[in-house]
Scaffold this active site. Structure first.
Site, PDB file in Angstrom:
ATOM      1  N   GLU A 183       0.953  -1.252   0.085  1.00  0.00           N
ATOM      2  CA  GLU A 183       0.018   0.118  -0.044  1.00  0.00           C
ATOM      3  C   GLU A 183       0.887   1.308   0.130  1.00  0.00           C
ATOM      4  O   GLU A 183       0.387   2.262  -0.720  1.00  0.00           O
ATOM      5  CB  GLU A 183      -1.030  -0.161   1.325  1.00  0.00           C
ATOM      6  CG  GLU A 183      -1.695   1.348   1.397  1.00  0.00           C
ATOM      7  CD  GLU A 183      -2.858   1.546   0.355  1.00  0.00           C
ATOM      8  OE1 GLU A 183      -2.397   2.338  -0.448  1.00  0.00           O
ATOM      9  OE2 GLU A 183      -3.906   0.887   0.287  1.00  0.00           O
ATOM     10  N   LYS A 226       5.029   4.777  -9.708  1.00  0.00           N
ATOM     11  CA  LYS A 226       3.751   4.833  -8.789  1.00  0.00           C
ATOM     12  C   LYS A 226       2.521   4.740  -9.761  1.00  0.00           C
ATOM     13  O   LYS A 226       1.620   3.905  -9.684  1.00  0.00           O
ATOM     14  CB  LYS A 226       3.649   6.174  -8.283  1.00  0.00           C
ATOM     15  CG  LYS A 226       4.467   5.983  -6.749  1.00  0.00           C
ATOM     16  CD  LYS A 226       4.514   7.334  -5.968  1.00  0.00           C
ATOM     17  CE  LYS A 226       5.374   7.482  -4.905  1.00  0.00           C
ATOM     18  NZ  LYS A 226       5.826   8.719  -4.216  1.00  0.00           N
ATOM     19  N   GLY A 267       6.896  11.125   4.130  1.00  0.00           N
ATOM     20  CA  GLY A 267       7.182  11.309   5.290  1.00  0.00           C
ATOM     21  C   GLY A 267       7.271  10.042   6.218  1.00  0.00           C
ATOM     22  O   GLY A 267       6.453   9.301   5.779  1.00  0.00           O
TER      23      GLY A 267
END
Ligand code: ADP
Ligand code: ASP
Ligand code: MG
Length: 816
Positions: free
Chosen positions: A610, A686, A800
């Site tokens: 994920e 992606k 992050g």
């Protein structure tokens, strides 16, 4: 009257015998008792070893006998008051002289028959029972020693003799009528045949002696005192969470002991069961623990609330023997002939399965019996083999049997599904299955190497519905890895209480070191693993994970390494779940991507990634849910690079482009080499993954990618890259000005439309959904058959370490 039996560990040494003495004293205040004792711990094995050495002309037997003699002499010195010691010391010496003579004979003849074996092993119980009886007598208790070998009559099947119950019962009743002492001490295990030769009742047979006596005298209770607090839900040596079973029926206890629960010698139950005598298993070292009561359990009034299974037992050193061939079909008496010839060779058949086509029959036997079994079959079926009516017998070794036992399994649907399901999810292959029609027992045969894992998996499934142990192997201790580990420690208590799972960090590796701990590392241990760990490589880490073979394993790739994904296939094939934030595998060649997904499916495990897109945002999961429910994705428009978004949101011409990129890197928003982000490679990977998850077999090189970076920036090291960014500041200023002049802003956009994907810098107008995207946020806009008018939008922080780690964490929890 009660019968108490104390096993080898209970009488291992003087200290333990004093505990036994306390128990005997207490019990004899209430009842007249018969006490049956084993040989001192390990003595039977050593006696056999001495005789075997002698038979092989190995003089070490002399030393073995000497050691045993010392052990018994020491015991006399510790237990018998000094004034009475000498007669008991000579008693022991005399027995060891006899033993040595016997072994000398074996040494000379080079022959060690079962008859002699019984003679020799009978010394173990003879000595221990005599010394203990002497101690108690000298302590002033009303004790008499009874020689079981004179009371218990058997046939001459040495080492495993069959009892003549009628004669034995008469002998015992007579003996106990004649001797009215409060305490009768007797040796276990030993008996005699009609010719007065020593016989024994089989290894572990002292339990049986006690049961034979209890049955003969119609005792009120039989107590088996051992070193564990009862019959347990599993072998405690394999399953640390095994718990004593408070109550169990004779039939259940019989099944468990037959399939390996060593705590009770299997034949022990029958004599007390027929007389309906309660059998208790108690712990000498914890006499107050309840133990296990084995009896005719009352009919269970509340069926639904009862536990399905009572225990799991296991047995190793098993071989499967298969006989197959067209000649077997429909021929009556075929199986009878097979079992007859095996029984004739004293081969014990533990489990049988036959397919309904009658084309083959498989039996499980002890490995030690394989040679005899094969010989017996080849001779009994000589003609059938010659005429090729049957194939040569097939043997598979190194197997184990596991039996799941419980009377409540009867007529309950779903028990085997549950059993096979959890084994399948852990990659444990079942070689054979048997279920008796009484449905008290489901037995399976598996590879010996899987035994510990399988028993633990089943134990967790059937007895520890509370907490499931999950073993994590984390590869990568960079920003994301560190945060992940911290989150796991912080959240573990919550997971235990609310999701009933316990995450153990069972292995940890970075590019240099690895450490392992099957029980999980504590927070401190992992902190200094750079000093303590072993040298590693992805391959070594994988090998170690596979060889540890622990249940509910998850491999977590929080690296950006291109080598780590090479081990995924191997791990998935062992049914080890994979959670990766590393996107190399999912964005590699389509064949490889598809292959990994198929392997995961075929091996009942998960391959989750994920966080490959949008860090912790639910993007891939959302696509999967839509596709599974029948939707079709028609287009995707997305800003997928937190890094590029951060860079273009902050680049306003005041600070240089290179300073902004450096800031993004310092704050942890970029890949280790920021060019992977800036050149659009990362975004292209992606959108590739999203397209694939949406069902389109796209390859990386089919993605259109117009780079906004000058060619020169792509050369050299990361430092060179920063230098050339500074040199080209004007180029970046121009890009910014052009967009500003249009009243628009710069965004790096990925698009998927009509089966095609592209990535590149675009000018975005204020009315676009992509316009109001701040900081390191990502956005994905899906158009689908169901979301055709208004798109489905996922938006939020897309980079992050903290959010990526939380996405990895969520995948881990989902995978188990
Ligand atoms: P003793 O010497 O007292 O006869 P054993 O060694 O024969 O004792 O049997 C006790 C041992 O059986 C325990 O120490 C335990 O390791 C082993 N064992 C195997 N399976 C079970 C089980 N299901 N419940 C209890 N003990 C078991
Ligand atoms: N001493 C025998 C054995 O070790 C019998 C027993 O301990 O039950 O097998
Ligand atoms: Mg035993």
């Amino acid at each position: 009257m009660k019968v108490l039996k104390f096993g080898g560990t209970s009488v291992a040494n003087a200290q333990n015998i004093l505990l036994v003495e306390d128990i005997i004293k207490k019990e004899s205040l209430k009842n007249r008792i018969v006490v049956v004792v084993s040989a001192l711990h390990g003595v039977t094995d050593q006696l056999i070893k001495a005789a075997e050495s002698a038979s092989q002309h190995d003089e070490n037997y002399i030393q073995t006998i000497k050691n045993l003699e010392e052990k018994h002499l020491d015991l006399v010195k510790e237990l018998i008051p000094i004034l009475d010691q000498s007669s008991w010391l000579s008693f022991v010496k005399k027995r060891f002289n006899d033993l040595e003579d016997l072994c000398n004979g074996i040494f000379v003849l080079g022959e060690f028959t079962d008859r002699i074996k019984d003679k020799i092993t009978s010394y173990g119980e003879f000595l221990s029972s005599n010394i203990i009886a002497a101690r108690l007598q000298l302590k002033g208790l009303d004790v008499i020693w009874m020689n079981s070998a004179e009371q218990i009559l058997t046939n001459s099947n040495y080492t495993n003799a069959k009892v003549n119950f009628e004669a034995t019962e008469n002998n015992l009743l007579k003996c106990l009528n004649e001797n009215k002492n409060q305490i009768i001490i007797a040796p276990g295990f030993i008996a005699r045949d009609e010719k007065n030769n020593s016989t024994t009742l089989g290894r572990g047979g002292s339990d049986y002696t006690a049961s034979i006596i209890a049955s003969a005298i119609n005792a009120d209770e039989l107590q088996i005192w051992t070193d564990v607090s009862g019959m347990m839900t599993s072998d405690p040596r394999l399953v640390s969470n095994a718990k004593p079973i408070p109550e169990i029926s004779y039939a259940e206890a019989m099944e468990l002991s037959h399939f390996g629960a060593k705590v009770l010698y299997p034949p022990t139950i029958q004599p007390v069961m027929v007389k309906n005598i309660d059998l208790r298993i108690k712990n000498t070292f914890e006499p107050d623990a309840f133990g296990t009561l084995i009896s005719h359990k009352l009919e269970k009034p509340n069926f639904e609330n009862q536990q399905i299974a009572v225990g799991i037992s296991n047995m190793s050193n098993i071989a499967l023997l298969t006989l197959e061939g067209s000649g077997m079909i429909g021929i009556p008496g075929f199986s009878a002939k097979l079992f007859q010839c095996l029984s004739h060779e004293k081969v014990n058949v533990i489990l049988i399965t036959q397919s309904s086509s009658e084309h083959s029959i498989t039996v499980a036997i002890h490995e030690k019996d394989v040679f005899n079994a094969k010989k017996a079959i080849n001779s009994a079926f000589e003609d059938d083999l010659k005429l090729k009516r049957i194939e040569p017998v097939k043997i598979e070794n190194h197997l184990s049997i596991i039996a799941l036992v419980g009377e409540n399994m009867k007529s309950r649907s779903g028990v085997s599904a549950k059993m096979f399901g959890c084994l399948g999810n852990n990659g444990i292959n079942i070689r054979a299955i048997a279920q008796g029609s009484s449905e008290k027992n489901i037995s399976i045969v598996i590879s010996e190497k899987d035994i510990k894992k399988a028993v633990n998996v089943l134990h967790e499934e059937f007895f520890e519905s509370e907490i499931k142990q999950v073993h994590l192997y984390i590869c990568g201790t960079g920003n994301v890895g560190k945060k992940l580990i911290q989150q796991i420690y912080d959240q573990n208590e919550y997971l235990k209480q609310n999701l009933l799972i316990n995450l153990r960090i069972a292995g940890l590796s970075n590019s240099r070191r690895m450490i392992f701990s099957d029980k999980g590392h504590s927070e401190n241990e992992y902190k200094d693993f750079n000093q303590n760990g072993e040298d590693t490589s992805a391959e070594k880490f994988a090998q170690e994970i596979i060889s540890r073979n622990l249940r509910n394993s998850v491999f977590v790739d929080v690296t950006a390494s291109s080598e780590v994904p090479d081990i995924y296939e191997k791990l998935l094939k062992k049914s080890i779940n994979i959670v990766a934030c590393n996107k190399i595998a999912a964005s590699s060649g389509f064949e490889n991507y598809k292959n990994l997904k198929n392997i995961a499916r075929n091996h009942s495990c998960k391959f989750f990634f994920e966080t490959n897109v949008g860090a912790g945002l639910p993007i891939i999961g959302t696509i999967n849910d839509m596709i599974r429910s029948g939707d079709k994705i028609t287009s995707i428009q997305a800003v997928l690079s937190g890094t590029l978004n951060f860079v273009f949101n902050n680049y306003d011409g005041k600070k240089s482009f290179s300073e902004i990129v450096a800031q993004a890197q310092n704050e942890g928003y970029t890949e280790p080499d920021p060019r992977l982000d800036l050149a659009g490679t990362d975004v292209a990977r992606k959108i590739l993954i999203l397209a694939r998850e949406a069902g389109y077999p796209l390859e990386f090189n089919e993605i259109e990618n117009e780079s906004f970076l000058p060619q020169e920036c792509m050369k050299g090291s990361v430092d060179d890259f920063y230098n050339s960014l500074s040199k080209h500041e004007n180029h970046f200023k121009n890009l910014l000005e052009k967009a500003k002049n249009d009243g628009k802003i710069l965004k790096y956009v990925a698009e998927f439309n009509n089966g095609k994907a592209k990535v590149g810098l675009q000018h975005i107008a204020p009315e676009s959904d992509l316009f109001h995207l701040y900081g390191k946020d990502n956005i994905v806009i899906f158009k689908t058959l169901r979301y055709s008018e208004q798109p489905l939008v996922v938006k939020g922080a897309g980079a992050g370490a903290e959010v990526t780690a939380s996405g990895v964490f969520a995948d881990i929890v989902r995978s188990v």
